[in-house]
Scaffold this active site. Structure first.
Site, PDB file in Angstrom:
ATOM      1  N   GLU A  60      31.303  47.103  28.706  1.00 27.89           N
ATOM      2  CA  GLU A  60      30.208  47.531  29.575  1.00 27.89           C
ATOM      3  C   GLU A  60      30.670  48.543  30.629  1.00 27.89           C
ATOM      4  O   GLU A  60      30.017  49.563  30.824  1.00 27.89           O
ATOM      5  CB  GLU A  60      29.639  46.268  30.259  1.00 27.89           C
ATOM      6  CG  GLU A  60      28.395  46.484  31.069  1.00 27.89           C
ATOM      7  CD  GLU A  60      28.006  45.212  31.848  1.00 27.89           C
ATOM      8  OE1 GLU A  60      28.213  44.089  31.326  1.00 27.89           O
ATOM      9  OE2 GLU A  60      27.531  45.357  32.975  1.00 27.89           O
TER      10      GLU A  60
ATOM     11  N   HIS B 177      39.322  40.002  33.116  1.00 26.87           N
ATOM     12  CA  HIS B 177      38.471  38.852  33.449  1.00 26.87           C
ATOM     13  C   HIS B 177      39.353  37.617  33.602  1.00 26.87           C
ATOM     14  O   HIS B 177      40.185  37.336  32.723  1.00 26.87           O
ATOM     15  CB  HIS B 177      37.501  38.550  32.298  1.00 26.87           C
ATOM     16  CG  HIS B 177      36.440  39.575  32.060  1.00 26.87           C
ATOM     17  ND1 HIS B 177      35.144  39.418  32.507  1.00 26.87           N
ATOM     18  CD2 HIS B 177      36.464  40.756  31.403  1.00 26.87           C
ATOM     19  CE1 HIS B 177      34.412  40.459  32.121  1.00 26.87           C
ATOM     20  NE2 HIS B 177      35.190  41.288  31.449  1.00 26.87           N
TER      21      HIS B 177
ATOM     22  N   HIS C  97      39.643  46.426  33.661  1.00 23.88           N
ATOM     23  CA  HIS C  97      39.502  45.188  34.440  1.00 23.88           C
ATOM     24  C   HIS C  97      39.913  44.002  33.594  1.00 23.88           C
ATOM     25  O   HIS C  97      39.694  43.981  32.389  1.00 23.88           O
ATOM     26  CB  HIS C  97      38.069  45.018  34.960  1.00 23.88           C
ATOM     27  CG  HIS C  97      37.002  45.144  33.932  1.00 23.88           C
ATOM     28  ND1 HIS C  97      36.579  46.356  33.430  1.00 23.88           N
ATOM     29  CD2 HIS C  97      36.276  44.205  33.281  1.00 23.88           C
ATOM     30  CE1 HIS C  97      35.621  46.167  32.530  1.00 23.88           C
ATOM     31  NE2 HIS C  97      35.418  44.851  32.412  1.00 23.88           N
TER      32      HIS C  97
ATOM     33  N   ASP D 118      32.730  38.239  39.317  1.00 24.28           N
ATOM     34  CA  ASP D 118      31.802  38.848  38.353  1.00 24.28           C
ATOM     35  C   ASP D 118      30.386  38.429  38.729  1.00 24.28           C
ATOM     36  O   ASP D 118      30.133  37.259  39.019  1.00 24.28           O
ATOM     37  CB  ASP D 118      32.161  38.368  36.930  1.00 24.28           C
ATOM     38  CG  ASP D 118      31.440  39.173  35.862  1.00 24.28           C
ATOM     39  OD1 ASP D 118      30.195  39.258  35.905  1.00 24.28           O
ATOM     40  OD2 ASP D 118      32.114  39.726  34.981  1.00 24.28           O
ATOM     41  N   ILE D 119      29.494  39.388  38.738  1.00 25.12           N
ATOM     42  CA  ILE D 119      28.125  39.130  39.197  1.00 25.12           C
ATOM     43  C   ILE D 119      27.315  38.332  38.158  1.00 25.12           C
ATOM     44  O   ILE D 119      26.306  37.702  38.506  1.00 25.12           O
ATOM     45  CB  ILE D 119      27.417  40.465  39.567  1.00 25.12           C
ATOM     46  CG1 ILE D 119      26.354  40.255  40.616  1.00 25.12           C
ATOM     47  CG2 ILE D 119      26.882  41.190  38.354  1.00 25.12           C
ATOM     48  CD1 ILE D 119      26.858  39.815  41.964  1.00 25.12           C
TER      49      ILE D 119
HETATM   50  P1  5GP Z   1      33.032  44.332  30.204  1.00 28.99           P
HETATM   51  O1  5GP Z   1      33.061  45.802  30.542  1.00 28.99           O
HETATM   52  O2  5GP Z   1      34.366  43.665  30.404  1.00 28.99           O
HETATM   53  O3  5GP Z   1      32.475  44.065  28.824  1.00 28.99           O
HETATM   54  O4  5GP Z   1      31.998  43.635  31.193  1.00 28.99           O
HETATM   55  C1  5GP Z   1      31.883  44.062  32.529  1.00 28.99           C
HETATM   56  C2  5GP Z   1      31.717  42.873  33.434  1.00 28.99           C
HETATM   57  O5  5GP Z   1      31.478  43.371  34.735  1.00 28.99           O
HETATM   58  C3  5GP Z   1      30.545  41.957  33.077  1.00 28.99           C
HETATM   59  O6  5GP Z   1      31.017  40.615  32.995  1.00 28.99           O
HETATM   60  C4  5GP Z   1      29.554  42.169  34.215  1.00 28.99           C
HETATM   61  O7  5GP Z   1      28.869  40.994  34.582  1.00 28.99           O
HETATM   62  C5  5GP Z   1      30.425  42.670  35.352  1.00 28.99           C
HETATM   63  N1  5GP Z   1      29.744  43.621  36.226  1.00 28.99           N
HETATM   64  C6  5GP Z   1      29.066  44.722  35.839  1.00 28.99           C
HETATM   65  N2  5GP Z   1      28.579  45.377  36.901  1.00 28.99           N
HETATM   66  C7  5GP Z   1      28.960  44.663  37.994  1.00 28.99           C
HETATM   67  C8  5GP Z   1      28.756  44.836  39.385  1.00 28.99           C
HETATM   68  O8  5GP Z   1      28.108  45.787  39.855  1.00 28.99           O
HETATM   69  N3  5GP Z   1      29.299  43.909  40.210  1.00 28.99           N
HETATM   70  C9  5GP Z   1      30.019  42.847  39.732  1.00 28.99           C
HETATM   71  N4  5GP Z   1      30.524  41.994  40.632  1.00 28.99           N
HETATM   72  N5  5GP Z   1      30.238  42.644  38.419  1.00 28.99           N
HETATM   73  C10 5GP Z   1      29.714  43.547  37.558  1.00 28.99           C
END
Ligand code: 5GP
Length: 133
Positions: A89, A96, A94, A29-30
């Site tokens: 987001e 975590h 996915h 995760d970035i």
């Molecule tokens: P969620 O959708 O589970 O709420 O959060 C999405 C996760 O993906 C976040 O923790 C965010 O930091 C990570 N994320 C979003 N865009 C990117 C990306 O382009 N590259 C990476 N490696 N992680 C990402």
């Protein structure tokens, strides 16, 4: 249009790869909650919600995530590898995986770790080396 995670799994957008198979892809995760915070995704579907996956993909994804979690456990000092599914987001299923020292480490409102590209690369390579398919 492909999701950002499909582009990552296809190598069109760079990522710090941790492990991959024909069907699944794991990368750092970035904006990590902890060093080693990893995302695991299916390649063959962009379904937004994990519980909408077909049974085979769901079972394969969770089995692959378990192998990745074992590698994280070996590579990163932690008490446990926490598991979370949010999808607030990015609308592409996915999981975590977050190395935990305590319960509070899995709070997504926490400040994210700032890591250099070298640190990301070193962490990914450590986990990758510990991954057993
Ligand atoms: P969620 O959708 O589970 O709420 O959060 C999405 C996760 O993906 C976040 O923790 C965010 O930091 C990570 N994320 C979003 N865009 C990117 C990306 O382009 N590259 C990476 N490696 N992680 C990402």
């Amino acid at each position: 249009m492909a999701t950002i995670f499909t582009k990552i799994a296809n190598g069109e957008i760079p990522s710090y790869k941790v492990a991959e198979s024909k069907d699944f892809y794991a990368f750092l995760d970035i904006n990590p909650l902890a060093e080693g915070h990893t995302l695991v995704i299916p390649r063959n579907t962009e379904a937004d919600y994990i519980f909408d996956l077909d049974d085979e993909t769901y079972a394969g994804l969770t089995a692959f995530a378990a192998k990745v979690a074992k590698a994280i456990r070996k590579a990163i000092p932690c008490k446990r590898v926490g598991v979370a599914v949010l999808g607030m987001e990015v609308p592409h299923t996915h999981i975590h995986l977050v190395p935990l020292q305590s319960e509070g480490d899995l709070n997504f409102a926490n400040e994210k770790k700032q890591l250099t590209p070298e640190q990301f690369a070193a962490i990914a390579s450590k986990i990758s080396a510990a991954f057993e398919n």
